[in-house]
Design an enzyme around this catalytic site. Structure first.
Site, mmCIF file in Angstrom:
data_model
loop_
_atom_site.group_PDB
_atom_site.id
_atom_site.type_symbol
_atom_site.label_atom_id
_atom_site.label_comp_id
_atom_site.label_asym_id
_atom_site.label_seq_id
_atom_site.Cartn_x
_atom_site.Cartn_y
_atom_site.Cartn_z
ATOM 1 N N LEU A 145 8.373 2.587 -32.739
ATOM 2 C CA LEU A 145 8.852 1.648 -32.039
ATOM 3 C C LEU A 145 8.051 0.414 -31.897
ATOM 4 C CD1 LEU A 145 9.924 4.486 -29.571
ATOM 5 C CD2 LEU A 145 11.394 3.097 -30.469
ATOM 6 N N GLU A 180 3.366 10.505 -36.221
ATOM 7 C CA GLU A 180 2.331 10.306 -34.557
ATOM 8 C C GLU A 180 1.056 10.471 -33.933
ATOM 9 O OE1 GLU A 180 4.339 8.751 -32.197
ATOM 10 O OE2 GLU A 180 5.921 9.221 -33.521
HETATM 11 C C1 QAP Z 1 8.441 8.014 -35.551
HETATM 12 O O1 QAP Z 1 10.058 6.704 -34.649
HETATM 13 C C2 QAP Z 1 9.022 8.692 -36.543
HETATM 14 O O2 QAP Z 1 12.968 0.365 -35.637
HETATM 15 C C3 QAP Z 1 9.314 7.552 -34.527
HETATM 16 O O3 QAP Z 1 14.834 -0.693 -34.126
HETATM 17 C C4 QAP Z 1 9.830 8.083 -37.639
HETATM 18 O O4 QAP Z 1 11.283 6.332 -33.353
HETATM 19 C C5 QAP Z 1 9.343 10.095 -37.081
HETATM 20 C C6 QAP Z 1 13.041 2.948 -33.375
HETATM 21 C C7 QAP Z 1 10.802 8.570 -38.364
HETATM 22 C C8 QAP Z 1 9.626 10.695 -37.956
HETATM 23 C C9 QAP Z 1 11.002 9.991 -38.798
HETATM 24 C C10 QAP Z 1 12.638 2.564 -34.254
HETATM 25 C C11 QAP Z 1 13.785 2.635 -32.400
HETATM 26 C C12 QAP Z 1 12.309 4.143 -33.359
HETATM 27 C C13 QAP Z 1 13.193 0.919 -34.552
HETATM 28 C C14 QAP Z 1 10.787 6.596 -34.158
HETATM 29 C C15 QAP Z 1 14.546 0.290 -34.141
HETATM 30 C C16 QAP Z 1 15.075 1.019 -33.032
HETATM 31 C C17 QAP Z 1 11.418 5.325 -33.868
HETATM 32 CO CO CO Z 2 5.019 5.275 -34.721
#
Ligand code: QAP
Ligand code: CO
Length: 167
Positions: A94, A136
């Site tokens: 995010l 995280e």
């Molecule tokens: C972290 O990531 C994560 O580019 C959390 O346009 C990622 O919530 C954990 C998001 C992958 C495990 C696997 C990103 C939403 C959200 C964007 C997220 C976007 C809209 C990312």
């Molecule tokens: Co992140």
């Protein structure tokens, strides 16, 4: 209440967060506001430093839209240990909107942490949940997923991201 999510290249995202010392109403309100903010942004994980609070706390909910119920995990002062196996997942963040890249992490982990009331907990996680927890947890040490890429792909990513902010 919705919180503002700090985005790359905000230098606050690169700082190390401090352990939580009081499990009080302030912490509970922050965690509640973080989940509201994460769901509103369609995220699956959010760490306190991403909303400008440099404390060691994050939330994860990997439930997809097909899943009916939300499963919100809250981690305070987490310590990851006993990692095994490896998993490659296309990660986003995010705080790095519109960008994703494959990152290799441990497939199985054990996390020792505290819940919002200060009660010690242990969780063994695998797959996407393990990936999300490692992603995280990195935020608590000022590490972004872009920093986990190979040197070549990291250079390409930073180039692409620097263009995205100047446009
Ligand atoms: C972290 O990531 C994560 O580019 C959390 O346009 C990622 O919530 C954990 C998001 C992958 C495990 C696997 C990103 C939403 C959200 C964007 C997220 C976007 C809209 C990312
Ligand atoms: Co992140």
């Amino acid at each position: 209440m919705l919180l503002e999510i700090l985005t790359y290249p905000n230098p606050e995202l690169l700082k190390v967060s401090a352990p939580v010392t009081s499990f009080d109403q302030n912490l509970h309100t922050l965690l509640d506001n973080m989940s509201e903010t994460m769901y509103e942004a369609n995220g699956i994980g959010l760490a306190a430093p991403q909303v400008g609070q440099k404390i060691r706390a994050f939330i994860v909910d990997i439930a997809t839209e097909e899943d009916d119920e939300k499963r919100l995990y809250e981690f305070v002062n987490p310590v990851i240990s006993e990692g095994s196996g490896s998993i490659t997942f296309e990660e986003g963040c995010l705080s790095v909107p519109g960008f994703s890249e494959e990152v290799k992490r441990k497939e199985h982990i054990r996390v020792d942490f505290f819940d919002r009331f200060g009660k010690p907990q242990i969780l063994e996680a695998s797959g996407l949940l393990a990936v999300a927890i490692q992603h995280e947890n990195d935020h608590l040490d000022g590490v972004l997923f872009v920093d986990r890429l190979s040197p070549i792909r990291k250079r390409m990513a930073k180039k692409k991201l620097s263009k995205a902010v100047t446009l």
